[in-house]
Design a protein around this motif. Structure first.
Motif: not given
Lengths: 111, 111
Positions: A37-57
């Motif tokens: 239940d992480y948010s896009f922002s939290e995943i982006a920070e955790t994996l050191n990628v952009t929010r767009q990359a999280v969304y696309d993946n």
């Protein structure tokens, strides 16, 4: 909110059935978003990628899981089986009748 | 010969479950060899390729089908379900007893 919950539950089930066909990277995104239940922002920070990359993946992996379900239908058949098993159990608690045989025939033709 | 028959039957089942995940080309080779019972030479002639190409394509596709089975186990679960359903049917023909409930529990945990 109800729709979002339904979508999350569906993704959890599809992930249960098809996770072994995903790459480690795809599994990582799905687990953080749908299971942890992480948010896009939290995943982006955790994996050191952009929010767009999280969304696309997540979008690509969700589409892939839906493709597997379209082709293999493991989740749809699981739902049908559970319904039939529940009905069968209820009938066996009461008494045997013709519907018992009908259900078993349906069960067998599902596989 | 018995082993060869068993292998052919297994490939037929794996193909039933996973053919939708194969390419048209892979499906073509499997259908000619396992379903239509063509020889390598006949397939080579039909598709205008070498016997080695036929062998390589079939080997790769067979390995791919086995990988899907290792990951998803649809055939293994199918076999287990059929056995349990057969036992359940027999019991329902006789009379209800505790084993009926036990079988239904096993059925549900398989999915």
């Amino acid at each position: 909110m109800h729709d979002e919950l339904a979508r999350t539950m569906r993704m959890n089930y599809l992930y249960d059935f098809y996770h072994s066909l995903l790459t480690d990277k795809q599994r990582g995104y799905v687990e953080l978003y749908y299971l942890e239940d992480y948010s896009f922002s939290e995943i982006a920070e955790t994996l050191n990628v952009t929010r767009q990359a999280v969304y696309d993946n997540l979008k690509r992996t969700k589409d892939l899981l839906e493709d597997y379900e379209t082709n293999l239908g493991m989740y749809a058949n699981f739902v049908k089986r559970q319904e039939l098993y529940a009905e069968l159990k209820q009938l066996l608690n009461d008494k045997n009748n013709d519907r018992t045989t009908e259900i078993l025939d349906q069960l067998e033709s599902l596989d």
